[in-house]
Design an enzyme around this catalytic site. Sequence first.
Site, PDB file in Angstrom:
ATOM      1  N   CYS A  32      -0.957   7.276   0.567  1.00 39.46           N
ATOM      2  CA  CYS A  32      -2.189   7.254  -0.231  1.00 39.46           C
ATOM      3  C   CYS A  32      -2.609   8.667  -0.661  1.00 39.46           C
ATOM      4  O   CYS A  32      -2.001   9.232  -1.554  1.00 39.46           O
ATOM      5  CB  CYS A  32      -3.295   6.532   0.547  1.00 39.46           C
ATOM      6  SG  CYS A  32      -4.652   5.954  -0.497  1.00 39.46           S
TER       7      CYS A  32
ATOM      8  N   HIS B  62      -0.581   1.190   1.370  1.00 39.44           N
ATOM      9  CA  HIS B  62      -0.760   1.235   2.818  1.00 39.44           C
ATOM     10  C   HIS B  62       0.246   0.344   3.548  1.00 39.44           C
ATOM     11  O   HIS B  62       0.012  -0.854   3.728  1.00 39.44           O
ATOM     12  CB  HIS B  62      -2.184   0.811   3.188  1.00 39.44           C
ATOM     13  CG  HIS B  62      -3.222   1.792   2.759  1.00 39.44           C
ATOM     14  ND1 HIS B  62      -3.711   2.768   3.592  1.00 39.44           N
ATOM     15  CD2 HIS B  62      -3.846   1.965   1.571  1.00 39.44           C
ATOM     16  CE1 HIS B  62      -4.601   3.499   2.944  1.00 39.44           C
ATOM     17  NE2 HIS B  62      -4.696   3.025   1.714  1.00 39.44           N
TER      18      HIS B  62
ATOM     19  N   GLU C 286       0.770   0.283   6.651  1.00 41.50           N
ATOM     20  CA  GLU C 286       0.234  -0.143   7.955  1.00 41.50           C
ATOM     21  C   GLU C 286      -0.602  -1.413   7.823  1.00 41.50           C
ATOM     22  O   GLU C 286      -0.584  -2.263   8.702  1.00 41.50           O
ATOM     23  CB  GLU C 286      -0.603   0.967   8.588  1.00 41.50           C
ATOM     24  CG  GLU C 286      -2.001   1.132   8.056  1.00 41.50           C
ATOM     25  CD  GLU C 286      -2.072   1.748   6.665  1.00 41.50           C
ATOM     26  OE1 GLU C 286      -3.172   1.752   6.089  1.00 41.50           O
ATOM     27  OE2 GLU C 286      -1.043   2.235   6.167  1.00 41.50           O
TER      28      GLU C 286
END
Length: 380
Positions: free
Chosen positions: A259, A351, A353
């Site tokens: 990001c 992202h 995660e």
Amino acid sequence: MTLPETAVLVLEDGTRHVGRAYGARGTTLGEVVFATGMSGYQETLTDPSYAGQIVLQTAPHIGNTGMNDEDTESRRIWVAGYIVRDPSRVVSNWRANASLDEILLQDGIVGISGIDTRAITRHVRSAGSMRGGVFSGADADLDAEEQLRIVREAPEMTGRNLSAEVSVDAVTITTAMGEKVGNLAVLDLGVKQATIDNLAARGFEVHVLPQDVTIDEIRAIDPVAVFYSNGPGDPAASGDHVELLRAVLDDGLPFFGICFGNQLLGRALGLGTYKLPFGHRGINQPVLDKTTGRVEITAHNHGFAVEAPLEGSFESPHGYGRVEVSHVGLNDNVVEGLRALDIPAFSVQYHPEAAAGPHDANYLFDRFRDLVVATQKDAK
């Protein structure tokens, strides 16, 4: 019967919406943005990348699963304010230990409910993200012109450096799981707990470092690689982080950025960044991995992007060899990833995660581990 307290949302173009007070009472200012996730509001609220932003949830019903101690992504709620249409009146989840209302009050987050979030979303999509303010309690009765003046005097997101507001003050260490690969230096620009957990699960001893760390302090932990996290603000206002990253690349250390980290890698390589009209925020964004040809459904939260040619490779203007765009957003062709071909560095704008899901991009942590291990073998 007690009538609900009034709250007012005021946008910098003069648009006004009157609704009900939600969360803490008072005034809050920030950039009004919308997030399209149908679930995962707890992860959204506790994502440090939302610092300085008043978040509007496009899903109409928010709060039904309450809040718990397991799904928070950081030490507190970071959104500047919160806009929802229909907050749940009850909590219906066995994991919940508090309601969303209670936690908003606890963290002092001023919000508004009972307004047409669809209309606001369509307006922001047309006019672009803009400054706004939520006024409740006594501040809801301020003169309309005074409220608008307050909103227009708030700082714009362009040019803002918010890293110091969200970063840790001291180093924290998370022990590696399984066979240890080595020490990993993580620059905390707004890192999420799920990122730390994923890195530790790949065998890294994760050293989360304050955003003002020096290259000598990074070298002192004898890292096998460096990671730049997500975070809020304008990448063009983070010159110190770019210079630090160039020192990392000059040392030949493998690098992975997510990001904000992707935007800073772009700038370190010599590329420009720009502000998107209304950004990407949600957990349903399609991205093409050009390496595999696979389309991933991914989680996004960014208002800025990297400028780079989408096809073929090009030379880094700052002398780091060949670079290519590795991932592309299929909604609007925004650069969603970079890969350096002559040095061990890559990044993605989204992202992997994604604690609230989806998990299509989780393989990127394995790709990072493989890069680090391969670099270690080449060095022997």
